[in-house]
Design a protein around this motif. Sequence first.
Motif, short mmCIF file in Angstrom:
data_model
loop_
_atom_site.label_atom_id
_atom_site.label_comp_id
_atom_site.label_asym_id
_atom_site.label_seq_id
_atom_site.Cartn_x
_atom_site.Cartn_y
_atom_site.Cartn_z
N UNK A 197 -15.32 16.05 -55.14
CA UNK A 197 -14.70 16.70 -56.30
C UNK A 197 -13.29 17.11 -55.98
N UNK A 198 -12.50 17.43 -57.03
CA UNK A 198 -11.07 17.72 -56.82
C UNK A 198 -10.83 19.01 -56.03
N UNK A 199 -11.82 19.93 -56.07
CA UNK A 199 -11.70 21.19 -55.31
C UNK A 199 -13.04 21.43 -54.63
N UNK A 200 -13.08 21.43 -53.33
CA UNK A 200 -14.35 21.61 -52.61
C UNK A 200 -14.08 22.27 -51.26
N UNK A 201 -15.12 22.84 -50.69
CA UNK A 201 -14.97 23.48 -49.38
C UNK A 201 -14.82 22.44 -48.28
N UNK A 202 -14.08 22.81 -47.24
CA UNK A 202 -13.92 21.93 -46.09
C UNK A 202 -14.00 22.83 -44.86
N UNK A 203 -14.41 22.25 -43.74
CA UNK A 203 -14.48 23.06 -42.53
C UNK A 203 -13.33 22.70 -41.58
N UNK A 204 -12.65 23.75 -41.07
CA UNK A 204 -11.56 23.52 -40.13
C UNK A 204 -12.06 23.66 -38.70
N UNK A 205 -11.21 23.30 -37.74
CA UNK A 205 -11.58 23.31 -36.32
C UNK A 205 -12.09 24.68 -35.87
N UNK A 206 -11.60 25.77 -36.52
CA UNK A 206 -11.98 27.13 -36.09
C UNK A 206 -13.24 27.63 -36.79
N UNK A 207 -13.90 26.75 -37.55
CA UNK A 207 -15.15 27.13 -38.21
C UNK A 207 -14.93 27.71 -39.61
N UNK A 208 -13.68 28.01 -39.96
CA UNK A 208 -13.44 28.57 -41.29
C UNK A 208 -13.64 27.49 -42.36
N UNK A 209 -13.94 27.92 -43.58
CA UNK A 209 -14.24 26.96 -44.64
C UNK A 209 -13.41 27.24 -45.89
N UNK A 210 -12.11 26.98 -45.83
CA UNK A 210 -11.27 27.18 -47.01
C UNK A 210 -11.54 26.09 -48.06
N UNK A 211 -10.89 26.24 -49.19
CA UNK A 211 -10.97 25.21 -50.24
C UNK A 211 -10.00 24.09 -49.92
N UNK A 212 -10.42 22.88 -50.25
CA UNK A 212 -9.52 21.72 -50.10
C UNK A 212 -9.31 21.14 -51.50
N UNK A 213 -8.05 20.99 -51.88
CA UNK A 213 -7.74 20.44 -53.20
C UNK A 213 -7.29 18.99 -53.02
N UNK A 214 -8.09 18.06 -53.51
CA UNK A 214 -7.75 16.64 -53.36
C UNK A 214 -7.31 16.01 -54.68
N UNK A 215 -7.56 16.68 -55.80
CA UNK A 215 -7.17 16.14 -57.11
C UNK A 215 -5.69 16.36 -57.35
N UNK A 216 -5.03 15.37 -57.93
CA UNK A 216 -3.58 15.46 -58.11
C UNK A 216 -3.21 16.55 -59.12
N UNK A 217 -3.87 16.56 -60.28
CA UNK A 217 -3.54 17.56 -61.31
C UNK A 217 -3.86 18.97 -60.78
N UNK A 218 -4.98 19.08 -60.06
CA UNK A 218 -5.38 20.38 -59.52
C UNK A 218 -4.38 20.85 -58.46
#
Length: 388
Positions: free
Chosen positions: A29-50
């Motif tokens: 989806x255009x906005x979904x959680x992602x996990x970073x190397x430090x274990x944190x789980x911010x939002x990742x925006x992959x949709x262009x309009x978003x």
Amino acid sequence: MTDTVPELTLTRSCPFDPPDGAAELRERGPVARVRLFDGSTPWLVTGHAEARALLSDPRVSSDRGRPNFPMPIPLPPQTRPTNMTATLISNDPPVHTRLRRMVIPSFTVRKIAALKPKIERIVTERLDAMIAAGPPADLVADFALPVPSMVICELLGVPYADHAFFEEQSRRRLDADGNAIRNLLTYLHDLVQKKIDEPGEGLLDDLIAEQLAEGGLDHEELAAMGMVMLIAGHDTTANMISLGTMVLLGNPDQLAKVRDDEAAIGGAVEELLRYLTIAGTLGRVALEDIELGGQTIRAGEGVLVASAIADREQSDELDVANPMRHHLAFGFGIHQCLGQNLARAELEIAFTHLFRRIPTLRLAVPVEEVPRRPNALLSGVSELPVTW
Ligand code: HEM
């Protein structure tokens, strides 16, 4: 729950493509959680309009000192400048607005147009030297890096004689070296002092006369501002010149379009910027709850805009004759790249002259063997062996 959150990697198996796993991330989806190397789980925006909506939303902060500000690679604390007060990129309004107003007059289309003859001279001189010494050549060391480095020195009023020092510090900063920022700040601090004692010409001198003298900026803030422009002004453009050259050499039909029609270069540069989107993730922290792409980003949560992924939404193909409008290679919103007009001018002049002067230019090694920048937030190559 976090077990199902996919990890974000910045590795680009192909140097021209978005980070590995982009297709899977986009499927979530255009906005979904992602996990970073430090274990944190911010939002990742992959949709262009978003992505555009988020980057232009006044309810987000660019302050890298905020809790939860997402960092996609490990950076030792020292690499984050202790004095971010004047670095534009890490400030929110009203401070950001005040700082940006001080420097925007130096980067208008008109100001950059006036710089073009100087850029042409620098490009011509670098090519003369490279052609005289080669083939072969390392396009990064002989052309892609010195051109923007000389241009930004000229614009700021920084002595180019010191370039080896600040290029090295800048590279070490991107490779997460802890002392690099401190060294650069000390250098700029001393340079500002020299300029106070003996004024010269350039943006730093203008800022000393207009802002330092009037109390708009203090000495330390001016040094920090100079540092950011010095770093931002050469690494990015250098990476675009070398990666752009690689892409065009690998796509002879596209290169032919650029060669056959001089007027096509503007569109080609836009398309290369979109296709490569070398600054592929842009971080923010939500200041209030934000509804975006069917999700609720809560106040205080981190967000990464995956600009490199979003910029491939419309097409994965390079088409220099049909550039996409509104790409995110320079970001969007109030922090949209200050130097974009300068970068465009440099890229247009660099590509035009490079392919005109050396029509038989080709890579001296296969693409897979070109050494890449390790683990950097900015996609690029550290060497580009070419021959002709
Ligand atoms: C092709 C080359 C370049 C690329 C791809 C690029 C990319 C970017 C991006 C993506 C941002 C936005 C960051 C964010 O929103 O968090 C940015 C901001 C910035 N860029 Fe560039 N840049 C380039 C060249 C330059 C040049 C030549 C300068 C010269 C001074 C420059 C100076 C800046 C500054 C000062 C900012 C911060 C602006 C602000 O926060 O208001 N950039 N750049």
